[in-house]
Motif scaffolding. Structure first.
Motif, short mmCIF file in Angstrom:
data_model
loop_
_atom_site.label_atom_id
_atom_site.label_comp_id
_atom_site.label_asym_id
_atom_site.label_seq_id
_atom_site.Cartn_x
_atom_site.Cartn_y
_atom_site.Cartn_z
N GLN A 220 -48.74 -4.51 0.25
CA GLN A 220 -48.99 -5.54 1.27
C GLN A 220 -49.40 -4.91 2.60
O GLN A 220 -50.29 -5.40 3.29
CB GLN A 220 -47.75 -6.41 1.46
CG GLN A 220 -47.50 -7.36 0.29
CD GLN A 220 -46.31 -8.28 0.53
OE1 GLN A 220 -45.45 -8.01 1.36
NE2 GLN A 220 -46.26 -9.37 -0.19
N ALA A 221 -48.73 -3.80 2.95
CA ALA A 221 -49.04 -3.13 4.23
C ALA A 221 -50.44 -2.51 4.20
O ALA A 221 -51.21 -2.63 5.15
CB ALA A 221 -47.99 -2.06 4.53
N VAL A 222 -50.78 -1.88 3.07
CA VAL A 222 -52.08 -1.21 2.93
C VAL A 222 -53.22 -2.22 2.96
O VAL A 222 -54.27 -1.99 3.56
CB VAL A 222 -52.11 -0.38 1.62
CG1 VAL A 222 -53.52 0.07 1.28
CG2 VAL A 222 -51.19 0.84 1.75
N THR A 223 -53.01 -3.38 2.29
CA THR A 223 -54.09 -4.38 2.21
C THR A 223 -54.03 -5.38 3.37
O THR A 223 -54.80 -6.33 3.39
CB THR A 223 -54.00 -5.17 0.87
OG1 THR A 223 -52.69 -5.79 0.79
CG2 THR A 223 -54.19 -4.26 -0.33
N LYS A 224 -53.06 -5.15 4.30
CA LYS A 224 -52.87 -6.08 5.45
C LYS A 224 -52.68 -7.53 4.97
O LYS A 224 -53.24 -8.46 5.52
CB LYS A 224 -54.03 -5.96 6.44
CG LYS A 224 -54.13 -4.57 7.08
CD LYS A 224 -55.13 -4.53 8.21
CE LYS A 224 -55.02 -3.26 9.04
NZ LYS A 224 -55.14 -2.03 8.27
N TYR A 225 -51.87 -7.66 3.95
CA TYR A 225 -51.56 -8.99 3.38
C TYR A 225 -50.84 -9.82 4.43
O TYR A 225 -49.88 -9.34 5.04
CB TYR A 225 -50.70 -8.78 2.13
CG TYR A 225 -50.40 -10.02 1.33
CD1 TYR A 225 -51.38 -10.63 0.56
CD2 TYR A 225 -49.12 -10.58 1.32
CE1 TYR A 225 -51.09 -11.76 -0.21
CE2 TYR A 225 -48.83 -11.70 0.56
CZ TYR A 225 -49.82 -12.29 -0.20
OH TYR A 225 -49.54 -13.40 -0.95
N PRO A 226 -51.26 -11.06 4.68
CA PRO A 226 -50.74 -11.79 5.84
C PRO A 226 -49.37 -12.44 5.65
O PRO A 226 -48.74 -12.85 6.62
CB PRO A 226 -51.80 -12.88 6.06
CG PRO A 226 -52.40 -13.11 4.72
CD PRO A 226 -52.36 -11.79 4.01
N PHE A 227 -48.88 -12.54 4.41
CA PHE A 227 -47.62 -13.24 4.18
C PHE A 227 -46.50 -12.20 4.09
O PHE A 227 -46.66 -11.19 3.42
CB PHE A 227 -47.74 -14.03 2.87
CG PHE A 227 -46.77 -15.17 2.74
CD1 PHE A 227 -46.94 -16.31 3.50
CD2 PHE A 227 -45.70 -15.10 1.86
CE1 PHE A 227 -46.05 -17.38 3.38
CE2 PHE A 227 -44.82 -16.16 1.73
CZ PHE A 227 -45.00 -17.31 2.50
N THR A 228 -45.38 -12.45 4.74
CA THR A 228 -44.39 -11.38 4.89
C THR A 228 -43.44 -11.21 3.70
O THR A 228 -42.71 -10.24 3.64
CB THR A 228 -43.52 -11.60 6.15
OG1 THR A 228 -43.03 -12.95 6.11
CG2 THR A 228 -44.32 -11.40 7.42
N GLN A 229 -43.42 -12.13 2.77
CA GLN A 229 -42.46 -12.00 1.67
C GLN A 229 -43.02 -11.18 0.51
O GLN A 229 -44.18 -11.34 0.14
CB GLN A 229 -42.09 -13.39 1.13
CG GLN A 229 -41.28 -14.22 2.09
CD GLN A 229 -40.88 -15.57 1.47
OE1 GLN A 229 -40.67 -15.68 0.27
NE2 GLN A 229 -40.79 -16.59 2.29
N THR A 230 -42.16 -10.31 -0.07
CA THR A 230 -42.59 -9.58 -1.28
C THR A 230 -42.22 -10.36 -2.54
O THR A 230 -42.77 -10.12 -3.60
CB THR A 230 -41.94 -8.19 -1.37
OG1 THR A 230 -40.55 -8.32 -1.08
CG2 THR A 230 -42.56 -7.20 -0.43
N HIS A 231 -41.27 -11.30 -2.42
CA HIS A 231 -40.84 -12.04 -3.60
C HIS A 231 -42.00 -12.84 -4.21
O HIS A 231 -42.72 -13.52 -3.51
CB HIS A 231 -39.69 -12.99 -3.23
CG HIS A 231 -39.17 -13.77 -4.40
ND1 HIS A 231 -38.60 -13.14 -5.51
CD2 HIS A 231 -39.14 -15.09 -4.67
CE1 HIS A 231 -38.26 -14.06 -6.39
NE2 HIS A 231 -38.57 -15.25 -5.91
N ASN A 232 -42.14 -12.70 -5.52
CA ASN A 232 -43.21 -13.38 -6.27
C ASN A 232 -44.60 -12.89 -5.89
O ASN A 232 -45.59 -13.62 -6.02
CB ASN A 232 -43.13 -14.91 -6.08
CG ASN A 232 -43.60 -15.65 -7.33
OD1 ASN A 232 -43.84 -15.04 -8.37
ND2 ASN A 232 -43.77 -16.94 -7.22
#
Length: 509
Positions: A220-232
């Protein structure tokens, strides 16, 4: 259970963790405290298989610290468990005796099968998934379980984990090509000895535990994913392979600065993901899904709900839990709005042809639309959006959580687009169309109980030409407030639905 607070202490092979759960007056549960200390027990074992004195002393210090946190929280019940590192230690009984006399804690020593069972319970209560493989890579062991129709079919615990493999195959924390081949062949041989693992291709690999969560967080950090949850969080096999190669080729000092990677996993992340991707390939899994709920959550459910620890509908359970955490919302009003919203949705089905999960989105949004009032009534829509996006709504994709938050807090098309700006890569144009339509439909349902008196006992809704006729069959009072709100909403509703809502007032003469 009369205890309102339950502490779970998990002595793992990589870290020792505490979670304190509270049951609120409204029957909801939430985490109110916790702690994590790196321990690396799996690499602090001498040649005779004994855990070192230094490691035991450090562990006792951590456990005393955690029992003090539990005492400060007036925790009624503490459940402390230990996994592979202590299970496999030659001086196991000496360690358990020292813990008992120094801290007063009686440790439950979990077998590999127990770990798999509790890990499965934690996952299945937090995800809407029927079949798959569950993989938990700990510091000293790896549990792999097959589940079908939400039931555990078979599981195995392998005697290796990210810490023990790092100790065995890495040199000064760095894994060579040779070391990587060693790990891959060890995993391959272990799987071959369990032929049932190779007979269920094309299932998702659900990753629980520290290694899987860390992989999701880094990606998520590498791809700058905008949603903060890792669940699911879903990942493809290729995603994991690219990420692994990147980490594998990055020297330790540079890896410390790797986005999303915590400093206490800098060395063990590579052997951990090496195991994950080898399993992924051998199981012929379809994709990864990261689950943030595992062993400790499973222990909590088993302790808190003995005999009925499996929730059949994970979304319904988390919706009622989240509602109960925010009791400021007037319950009868919310139930009335929810009922009317779903009735209107069914009436408008021929018009909207919305995706088949549209009703689920509206049901959730109309259950939660007032939770923001627990922060501030005047801005409750804004707070509702924030609370939904940052709470645990299980059984939903991240995109669906965003859609529910936007529907529940809907005011206008422009405001909604603004609100979702940071998340735009997760949504497509048809999602916005769904949000706007369901948002204004929820507004209409709320307008029909504007007095918050549940004055409309039963409503008949029908379409005639370009009108949506709303006829109260049983009602109390004048409905003047409701009529005015419906009028004010009419033009916005027409733009989105092509119908003008008309509330026919009962004739009291």
């Amino acid at each position: 259970m009369t205890e309102q607070r339950i502490g779970i202490i998990d002595i793992g092979s990589n870290s020792v963790r505490l979670v304190v759960y509270e049951r609120t007056a409204n029957g909801a549960h939430r985490v109110i405290d916790g702690g994590k200390r790196p321990a690396r027990l799996a690499e602090r074992v001498d040649d005779s298989g004994c855990l070192s004195e230094e490691a035991i002393t450090e562990l006792l210090g951590t456990l005393n610290h955690f029992t003090m946190i539990c005492a400060h929280n007036r925790t009624g019940h503490i459940r402390a468990i230990a996994t592979a590192a202590i299970r496999n230690a030659a001086n196991q009984s000496e360690i358990l005796d020292a813990i008992k006399s120094e801290t007063g804690l009686t440790i439950e020593l979990l077998s590999g099968a127990d770990e798999a069972t509790y890990g499965f319970l934690g996952m299945i209560n937090a995800m809407d998934v029927q079949d798959g493989f569950l993989v938990d890579i700990g510091g000293g062991s790896t549990e792999v379980s097959l589940f079908r129709n939400k039931e555990l079919v078979q599981s195995v615990s392998f005697p290796f984990g990210c810490v023990s493999l790092n100790r065995k195959y890495a040199v000064k924390g760095l894994l060579s090509e040779e070391g990587l081949k060693g790990i891959e062949s060890l995993v391959t041989e272990s799987v071959k000895n369990e032929p049932w693992l190779l007979k269920s291709p094309s299932l998702p690999l659900i990753g629980v535990g520290g290694t899987a969560r860390a992989m999701g967080k880094i990606h998520q950090a590498v791809t700058k994913y905008p949603f903060t949850q890792t669940h699911n969080y879903p990942m493809t096999g290729m995603d994991a392979d690219f990420l692994f190669q990147d980490l594998f080729q990055t020297p330790l000092d540079k890896r410390r600065k790797f986005p999303g990677l915590s400093k206490d996993r800098v060395d063990v992340i590579v052997p951990g993901i090496a195991v994950l991707r080898t399993l992924f390939r051998l199981l012929k899994a379809s994709h990864y899904r990261i689950c943030a709920s595992g062993l400790r959550d499973g222990l909590f459910y088993a302790t808190r709900f003995p005999g009925r620890s499996l929730h059949q509908d994970v979304l319904a359970f988390s919706l009622s839990n989240l509602s109960a955490l925010h009791p400021a919302a007037p319950k009868q009003h919310v139930m009335q709005v929810n009922r009317l919203a779903l009735q209107l949705y069914d009436e408008l089905r021929p018009v909207h042809l919305l995706p088949n999960r549209g009703k689920m989105l509206l049901d959730a949004a109309s259950t939660l639309f007032r939770i923001g009032a627990s922060i501030d009534y005047y801005d409750y829509a804004k707070h509702t959006f924030y609370l939904i996006v940052n709470s645990h709504l299980n059984g939903l994709a991240h995109r669906e959580i965003l859609m529910i938050a936007a529907i529940a807090s809907y005011k206008s098309k422009n405001r909604t687009r603004q609100q979702l700006l940071d998340y735009r890569e997760l949504l497509n144009e048809s999602d916005y169309d769904t949000i706007h339509k369901l948002g204004v439909l929820l507004q209409l349902a709320a307008a029909l109980d504007r007095s918050e008196t549940q004055a409309i006992g039963r409503l008949e809704a029908s379409q005639s030409a370009n009108q949506l006729l709303l006829d109260p069959v049983r009602s109390e009072g004048t409905l003047a407030l409701e009529a005015r709100e419906v009028d004010e909403l009419a033009s916005d509703f027409k733009k989105l639905w092509g119908l003008i809502p008309v509330l026919n007032l009962p004739d009291y003469t």
